[in-house]
Design an enzyme around this catalytic site. Structure first.
Site, PDB file in Angstrom:
ATOM      1  N   ASP A  93       2.297 -27.460  76.931  1.00 42.97           N
ATOM      2  CA  ASP A  93       1.566 -26.186  76.824  1.00 42.97           C
ATOM      3  C   ASP A  93       0.936 -25.803  78.156  1.00 42.97           C
ATOM      4  O   ASP A  93       0.211 -26.588  78.764  1.00 42.97           O
ATOM      5  CB  ASP A  93       0.469 -26.309  75.762  1.00 42.97           C
ATOM      6  CG  ASP A  93       1.033 -26.610  74.383  1.00 42.97           C
ATOM      7  OD1 ASP A  93       1.705 -25.725  73.832  1.00 42.97           O
ATOM      8  OD2 ASP A  93       0.821 -27.721  73.871  1.00 42.97           O
ATOM      9  N   ASP A 101       4.059 -31.948  81.229  1.00 44.22           N
ATOM     10  CA  ASP A 101       3.191 -31.459  80.165  1.00 44.22           C
ATOM     11  C   ASP A 101       3.942 -30.322  79.478  1.00 44.22           C
ATOM     12  O   ASP A 101       4.934 -29.802  80.007  1.00 44.22           O
ATOM     13  CB  ASP A 101       1.875 -30.978  80.770  1.00 44.22           C
ATOM     14  CG  ASP A 101       0.960 -30.340  79.745  1.00 44.22           C
ATOM     15  OD1 ASP A 101       0.642 -30.985  78.732  1.00 44.22           O
ATOM     16  OD2 ASP A 101       0.595 -29.165  79.960  1.00 44.22           O
ATOM     17  N   ASP A 116      -0.486 -28.485  84.156  1.00 42.78           N
ATOM     18  CA  ASP A 116      -1.272 -27.286  84.486  1.00 42.78           C
ATOM     19  C   ASP A 116      -2.772 -27.543  84.434  1.00 42.78           C
ATOM     20  O   ASP A 116      -3.556 -26.594  84.572  1.00 42.78           O
ATOM     21  CB  ASP A 116      -0.922 -26.141  83.535  1.00 42.78           C
ATOM     22  CG  ASP A 116      -1.416 -26.402  82.114  1.00 42.78           C
ATOM     23  OD1 ASP A 116      -1.046 -27.451  81.540  1.00 42.78           O
ATOM     24  OD2 ASP A 116      -2.172 -25.575  81.586  1.00 42.78           O
TER      25      ASP A 116
END
Length: 216
Positions: free
Chosen positions: A13, A11, A163
Site C-alpha cells: 500500500d 511494500d 513509501d
C-alpha cells in the site's frame, strides 16, 4: 550447489498500489457505524503503515477491537473501489521478472487480505510471494522481510522498496538497500529522516540499479 535467487522486496500500500483512499474511507466507516466521531483524512494518514489495532487505539482505545472487526468486514467489500497500481508498476514488475529477479511483497496487511487484494488487482502473476504480518512484530522490525525471503527458499534480498520510514528502517534492519518512493504515505522530508539509499518520486530509477542477471 543452489545459487540464491536475487530478490526485491516491496511494500504494497502506497508503494505499488495507490490504495490510501479506500483504506482511509473504510477506517472512517468504522467510527460512523458505531456512532463515534470519525477522524479526518489528515488525522488518519500519518498512522497508515501501523497495525490496524494501533491505529484505532490512537483515536478510541475502548472501541479498538470492535472498530477492527467493522473495518475488516467493510474493507473486504470495498478494497478496490478506487485502488489501482501506480503508473508504471505493472511494467516495472514485468521487466524485473524478465531480468531474472524474484519479487516479494512484505506488508503490514494480514497475509490473507494482502493476497486477496493482490489477486483482485491482477498482480498475482507478477509476484513470487506475498507475505503479510500475522501475529509477529511489524515494520520497522524486519520480521516480515525475513519471512518473505525465507518463503522463497534460497533468496538473497537486495532492495526493500517502500513509501514510509517503517519500510526503510525494516529494510536496513534486514540488511537490504532501501528505496523510498514519495508518491505514497510519507513525504520526502519525512522519508529523508530515515536516510534511504534512494529517495525518488517514482520507481523508475530502481531499474537503473537492477540490470539483467546473467542466465544460469
Amino acid at each position: 550447489m543452489t545459487h540464491p535467487h536475487k530478490t526485491i522486496v516491496f511494500d504494497l500500500d502506497g508503494t505499488l498500489v495507490d490504495s490510501l483512499p479506500d483504506i482511509i474511507s473504510s477506517f472512517q466507516y468504522g467510527f460512523t457505524s458505531l456512532g463515534l466521531p470519525a477522524p479526518t483524512d489528515a488525522e488518519v494518514r500519518p498512522l497508515i503503515g501501523h497495525p490496524l489495532e494501533a491505529m484505532y487505539a490512537h483515536f478510541a482505545p475502548a472501541h479498538a477491537a470492535s472498530l477492527c472487526t467493522v473495518y475488516r468486514e467493510h474493507y473486504a467489500r470495498n478494497f478496490v473501489n478506487r485502488s489501482r497500481p501506480y503508473p508504471g508498476v505493472v511494467e516495472l514488475l514485468r521487466t524485473l521478472r524478465e531480468r531474472g529477479y524474484r519479487l516479494a511483497i512484505a506488508t503490514t496487511k494480514r497475509t490473507d487480505m494482502a493476497r486477496r487484494f493482490v489477486e483482485a488487482l491482477g498482480l498475482t502473476p507478477a509476484l513470487d510471494h506475498v507475505q503479510g504480518t500475522d501475529g509477529f512484530p511489524h515494520k520497522p522490525a524486519p520480521d516480515v522481510i525475513h519471512r518473505a525471503l525465507a518463503a522463497l527458499g534460497t533468496a538473497e534480498g537486495l532492495w526493500m522498496v517502500g513509501d514510509t520510514t517503517h519500510d526503510v528502517h525494516a529494510g536496513k534492519a534486514a540488511g537490504l538497500r532501501t528505496y523510498a518512493v514519495t508518491w505514497g504515505n510519507h513525504d520526502a522530508g519525512t522519508l529523508a529522516t530515515a536516510a534511504p539509499d534512494e529517495l525518488q518520486p517514482d520507481l523508475g530509477r530502481l531499474l537503473e540499479h537492477l540490470p539483467p542477471l546473467p542466465r544460469a
